[in-house]
Design a protein around this motif. Structure first.
Motif, mmCIF file in Angstrom:
data_model
loop_
_atom_site.group_PDB
_atom_site.id
_atom_site.type_symbol
_atom_site.label_atom_id
_atom_site.label_comp_id
_atom_site.label_asym_id
_atom_site.label_seq_id
_atom_site.Cartn_x
_atom_site.Cartn_y
_atom_site.Cartn_z
ATOM 1 N N LEU A 1 0.812 -1.224 0.000
ATOM 2 C CA LEU A 1 0.000 0.000 0.000
ATOM 3 C C LEU A 1 0.842 1.269 0.000
ATOM 4 O O LEU A 1 0.495 2.271 0.622
ATOM 5 C CB LEU A 1 -0.947 0.014 1.212
ATOM 6 C CG LEU A 1 -1.899 -1.195 1.333
ATOM 7 C CD1 LEU A 1 -2.651 -1.129 2.644
ATOM 8 C CD2 LEU A 1 -2.861 -1.224 0.159
ATOM 9 N N GLY A 2 1.969 1.231 -0.697
ATOM 10 C CA GLY A 2 2.807 2.422 -0.780
ATOM 11 C C GLY A 2 3.607 2.709 0.455
ATOM 12 O O GLY A 2 4.206 3.783 0.591
ATOM 13 N N ARG A 3 3.664 1.766 1.380
ATOM 14 C CA ARG A 3 4.425 1.959 2.616
ATOM 15 C C ARG A 3 5.853 1.491 2.401
ATOM 16 O O ARG A 3 6.131 0.292 2.453
ATOM 17 C CB ARG A 3 3.771 1.190 3.764
ATOM 18 C CG ARG A 3 2.370 1.669 4.098
ATOM 19 C CD ARG A 3 1.766 0.853 5.239
ATOM 20 N NE ARG A 3 0.511 1.435 5.705
ATOM 21 C CZ ARG A 3 -0.176 0.992 6.758
ATOM 22 N NH1 ARG A 3 0.287 -0.059 7.438
ATOM 23 N NH2 ARG A 3 -1.305 1.561 7.128
ATOM 24 N N LYS B 1 -2.082 -3.872 14.728
ATOM 25 C CA LYS B 1 -2.361 -3.377 13.383
ATOM 26 C C LYS B 1 -1.089 -3.117 12.579
ATOM 27 O O LYS B 1 -0.852 -2.001 12.105
ATOM 28 C CB LYS B 1 -3.191 -2.091 13.458
ATOM 29 C CG LYS B 1 -4.549 -2.261 14.124
ATOM 30 C CD LYS B 1 -5.305 -0.950 14.159
ATOM 31 C CE LYS B 1 -6.635 -1.108 14.861
ATOM 32 N NZ LYS B 1 -7.385 0.191 14.939
ATOM 33 N N SER B 2 -0.274 -4.115 12.444
ATOM 34 C CA SER B 2 0.950 -3.916 11.671
ATOM 35 C C SER B 2 1.347 -5.191 10.944
ATOM 36 O O SER B 2 0.811 -6.272 11.189
ATOM 37 C CB SER B 2 2.095 -3.457 12.584
ATOM 38 O OG SER B 2 2.482 -4.499 13.460
ATOM 39 N N LEU C 1 2.590 -14.260 19.930
ATOM 40 C CA LEU C 1 2.409 -13.064 19.096
ATOM 41 C C LEU C 1 0.988 -12.975 18.556
ATOM 42 O O LEU C 1 0.436 -11.876 18.431
ATOM 43 C CB LEU C 1 3.421 -13.082 17.956
ATOM 44 C CG LEU C 1 4.893 -12.934 18.377
ATOM 45 C CD1 LEU C 1 5.830 -13.246 17.218
ATOM 46 C CD2 LEU C 1 5.164 -11.534 18.909
ATOM 47 N N ALA C 2 0.393 -14.111 18.233
ATOM 48 C CA ALA C 2 -0.987 -14.112 17.753
ATOM 49 C C ALA C 2 -1.948 -13.617 18.830
ATOM 50 O O ALA C 2 -2.956 -12.950 18.535
ATOM 51 C CB ALA C 2 -1.380 -15.507 17.291
ATOM 52 N N CYS C 3 -1.635 -13.934 20.082
ATOM 53 C CA CYS C 3 -2.501 -13.527 21.198
ATOM 54 C C CYS C 3 -2.258 -12.096 21.665
ATOM 55 O O CYS C 3 -3.179 -11.435 22.156
ATOM 56 C CB CYS C 3 -2.312 -14.480 22.380
ATOM 57 S SG CYS C 3 -2.820 -16.175 22.061
ATOM 58 N N SER C 4 -1.023 -11.611 21.529
ATOM 59 C CA SER C 4 -0.666 -10.304 22.082
ATOM 60 C C SER C 4 -0.637 -9.186 21.051
ATOM 61 O O SER C 4 -0.641 -8.010 21.433
ATOM 62 C CB SER C 4 0.708 -10.383 22.771
ATOM 63 O OG SER C 4 1.699 -10.792 21.850
ATOM 64 N N CYS C 5 -0.598 -9.520 19.776
ATOM 65 C CA CYS C 5 -0.528 -8.496 18.720
ATOM 66 C C CYS C 5 -1.829 -8.521 17.918
ATOM 67 O O CYS C 5 -1.999 -9.354 17.010
ATOM 68 C CB CYS C 5 0.672 -8.731 17.809
ATOM 69 S SG CYS C 5 2.264 -8.689 18.646
ATOM 70 N N HIS C 6 -2.721 -7.605 18.221
ATOM 71 C CA HIS C 6 -4.036 -7.570 17.587
ATOM 72 C C HIS C 6 -3.941 -7.141 16.122
ATOM 73 O O HIS C 6 -3.255 -6.179 15.789
ATOM 74 C CB HIS C 6 -4.945 -6.593 18.354
ATOM 75 C CG HIS C 6 -6.258 -6.332 17.693
ATOM 76 N ND1 HIS C 6 -7.231 -7.305 17.565
ATOM 77 C CD2 HIS C 6 -6.761 -5.208 17.102
ATOM 78 C CE1 HIS C 6 -8.277 -6.791 16.938
ATOM 79 N NE2 HIS C 6 -8.020 -5.531 16.649
ATOM 80 N N ALA C 7 -4.629 -7.866 15.256
ATOM 81 C CA ALA C 7 -4.701 -7.543 13.824
ATOM 82 C C ALA C 7 -3.322 -7.338 13.207
ATOM 83 O O ALA C 7 -3.101 -6.417 12.430
ATOM 84 C CB ALA C 7 -5.567 -6.297 13.615
ATOM 85 N N THR C 8 -2.393 -8.206 13.583
ATOM 86 C CA THR C 8 -1.010 -8.096 13.106
ATOM 87 C C THR C 8 -0.602 -9.388 12.396
ATOM 88 O O THR C 8 -0.875 -10.487 12.888
ATOM 89 C CB THR C 8 -0.056 -7.827 14.278
ATOM 90 O OG1 THR C 8 -0.301 -6.516 14.793
ATOM 91 C CG2 THR C 8 1.392 -7.910 13.840
ATOM 92 N N ALA C 9 0.038 -9.229 11.242
ATOM 93 C CA ALA C 9 0.587 -10.376 10.511
ATOM 94 C C ALA C 9 2.085 -10.451 10.796
ATOM 95 O O ALA C 9 2.801 -9.472 10.590
ATOM 96 C CB ALA C 9 0.333 -10.221 9.017
ATOM 97 N N GLY D 1 3.542 -0.171 10.452
ATOM 98 C CA GLY D 1 2.258 0.067 11.093
ATOM 99 C C GLY D 1 1.980 1.538 11.301
ATOM 100 O O GLY D 1 2.783 2.408 10.910
ATOM 101 N N PRO D 2 0.852 1.874 11.931
ATOM 102 C CA PRO D 2 0.411 3.269 12.085
ATOM 103 C C PRO D 2 1.404 4.173 12.813
ATOM 104 O O PRO D 2 1.382 5.386 12.615
ATOM 105 C CB PRO D 2 -0.884 3.135 12.893
ATOM 106 C CG PRO D 2 -1.346 1.737 12.662
ATOM 107 C CD PRO D 2 -0.115 0.920 12.488
ATOM 108 N N SER D 3 2.261 3.618 13.659
ATOM 109 C CA SER D 3 3.187 4.455 14.433
ATOM 110 C C SER D 3 4.170 5.213 13.543
ATOM 111 O O SER D 3 4.708 6.239 13.959
ATOM 112 C CB SER D 3 3.950 3.590 15.440
ATOM 113 O OG SER D 3 4.586 2.500 14.801
#
Length: 540
Positions: free
Chosen positions: A336-338, A382-383, A426-434, A485-487
């Motif tokens: 996405l251009g990031r 979200k990252s 990481l799946a449990c602690s990082c929400h919406a993160t791949a 990510g957003p940060s």
């Protein structure tokens, strides 16, 4: 299967401080024990060669650039092959031999560590080494030997010169355009590329606050145009804080122009600095719970950045998954251009003495890592992220069933490998993160000249203790990663805000005289906003 080689380029004095630690770390990870072969494919970053005496050599596939007077005892030809000394003929028809004046550069004394290194263990008593006082340039603690084409000196500018500082983006840009530099340097890149079986791309470390930002950016554009391979760039800022001056604006503008340029031409870039702010000053240093380091010493701060780079790059340097490539890492994070990513480091990874990984993760609160990207605190939500964990053995995973007790009540007890347990955490602690996770058994080896920055509650294997143990640290587990990510939106917004303080370039004489137009400044500011918007949650 042929090796998928990577060529590394370093532009600038601080970049070479980082690079020196990085190559030292790699040398310390070489394994000469047939029963314990290395998990790392060193052929990715190293090349095998031969001296005129038919001696086999193994040197970094590296090109570095620095200014005149910045390399200490090191010569441009390196110290691997004995260069043929050139001398003037005694007589010539072109000049009067009696009126020849020969000027020689003063001999630079070698640092105590280099003296010890050259003497070897059998040559008597070693000189006392105090790295914090002895290290003035990066060559003072350099372990590996370089190929003759590796070191490149810019003789038009002198290191730390006050009369003609190399402190403007366009100085580097114009230097690249000179026929002599561009042709010679491009030929060296081509020579390395032609030696490769299947070159996968380039790693570039460049100083972002001075003229090397322009030189490195121009080279990155050349690499994209000429080779079309993946380019992973790390624009760096040292951790020093000086008194406020006009030079702060120079650094901000150089950094802004650098990010604008490499964002257009590289596959992915990640800014690095141990300071929390980065601009206009580095700001307070990043805190690590079990480290004590001096943010004013390049020798200290560069070791942290080098540790992160060495660990992150293991994803495309491991033997087990030899098809994992630099292009895969870049493709995962530049959606996405990031084009930018944040770098994180956990040093040492928080393993408590006597505890297993399942307990450490269950008890841990907050993020596992510390950001090394200026004006960017990495969130766990979200990252997209690529993480590498090294130094956790399977034996430290969990207790066997007859000793497990409360561990058996935890969901993670069903995990049968370090990779599986970390992935679950990481799946449990990082929400919406791949997350792409790489893990290696071998820890980071700690030995001179790596700085002594570990607190006295660290055991020799890197485990924490609640009290002082007074052991010499020999290895530590490490977690490092790249995050998109957003940060990162805040990072670009902060840099844009600082660069916007420059209302007119007429006050920055170096930029105006070197050809920067006001329209180019406005274009740069607009591009920073474009980069910023790509990381905002509402952006589509």
């Amino acid at each position: 299967m042929p090796t998928r080689e990577v060529l590394t380029l370093q532009f600038g004095h601080y970049s070479n401080f980082i690079g020196t630690h990085w190559w030292n770390i790699q040398e310390s990870s070489f394994s000469y024990e047939p029963k314990q072969p290395s998990e790392i494919n060193h052929d990715v970053l190293y090349r095998e060669g031969e001296t005129p005496r038919k001696e086999t050599t193994f040197t970094p596939r590296l090109l570095l650039v620095d200014l005149k007077g910045s390399v200490g005892h090191l010569t441009e030809q390196g110290n691997l092959y004995k260069a043929v000394e050139k001398s003037l003929p005694l007589h010539s028809d072109l000049w009067d031999s009696e009126n020849i004046q020969v000027t020689t550069e003063p001999v630079v004394n070698k640092a105590p560590f280099i003296q010890n290194l050259e003497k070897g263990p059998a040559d008597g008593e070693d000189a006392v080494v105090n790295f914090e006082d002895d290290v003035t340039v990066w060559a003072d603690y350099l372990v590996p030997r370089f190929h003759p084409r590796t070191v490149n000196i810019v003789r038009e500018y002198e290191h730390q010169s006050l009369d003609q500082p190399f402190n403007v983006f366009h100085y580097g840009h114009h230097l690249w355009k000179t026929e002599q530099f561009q042709e010679e340097f491009s030929n060296k890149i081509r020579a390395y590329a032609e030696e490769c079986d299947f070159m996968q791309g380039f790693q570039v470390i460049l100083d972002s606050t001075n003229g090397f930002s322009g030189l490195g950016s121009s080279c990155i554009q050349h690499l994209q145009d000429e080779y079309g391979k993946s380019i992973l760039a790390f624009p760096v800022i040292d951790g020093k804080n000086f008194n406020k001056s006009l030079n702060d604006l120079f650094k901000v503008l150089n950094t802004a122009l650098c990010y604008q340029s490499i964002g257009e031409h590289c596959s992915l870039f990640s800014p690095l600095c141990v300071g929390q702010n980065g601009w206009p000053q580095a700001g307070a240093c990043r805190q690590f719970n079990h480290l004590t380091y001096n943010s004013e010493l390049d020798y200290h701060t560069s070791s942290l950045l080098a540790t992160a780079l060495d660990t992150i790059s293991l994803r495309y340097r491991q033997k087990e998954f030899s098809t994992s490539a630099l292009s895969d890492l870049c493709a995962d994070l530049n959606k996405l251009g990031r084009r930018a990513a944040a770098t994180s480091l956990s040093l040492p990874f928080p393993m408590t003495a006597g505890q297993d990984l399942i307990d450490v993760l269950d008890d841990h609160e907050g993020p596992l890592w510390t950001s090394l990207t200026p004006s960017c605190d990495i969130s766990m939500d979200k990252s997209m992220q690529s993480l590498v964990l090294r130094g956790i053995h399977h034996e430290r995973l969990k207790r066997p069933p007859h000793e497990a007790k409360l561990q058996q009540r935890k969901a993670a007890y069903s995990c049968s490998s370090v990779h599986e347990m970390m992935t679950l955490y990481l799946a449990c602690s990082c929400h919406a993160t791949a997350t792409h996770l790489t893990n290696l058994k071998a820890p980071l080896t700690i030995k001179e000249p790596y700085p002594n920055i570990f607190n006295n509650n660290i055991h020799q294997n890197g485990d924490f203790s609640p009290w002082p143990v007074g052991e010499e640290v020999k290895s530590v587990p490490v977690l490092a990663g790249l995050h998109s990510g957003p940060s990162l939106s805040h990072m670009f917004d902060s840099l844009h805000s600082q660069a916007s303080r420059i209302k007119s370039i007429s006050k920055l004489r170096g930029f105006k005289d070197s050809g920067l137009e006001q329209d180019e400044l406005i274009e740069c500011l607009d591009q920073l906003l474009t980069y910023k918007e790509a990381y905002e949650d509402h952006y589509e």
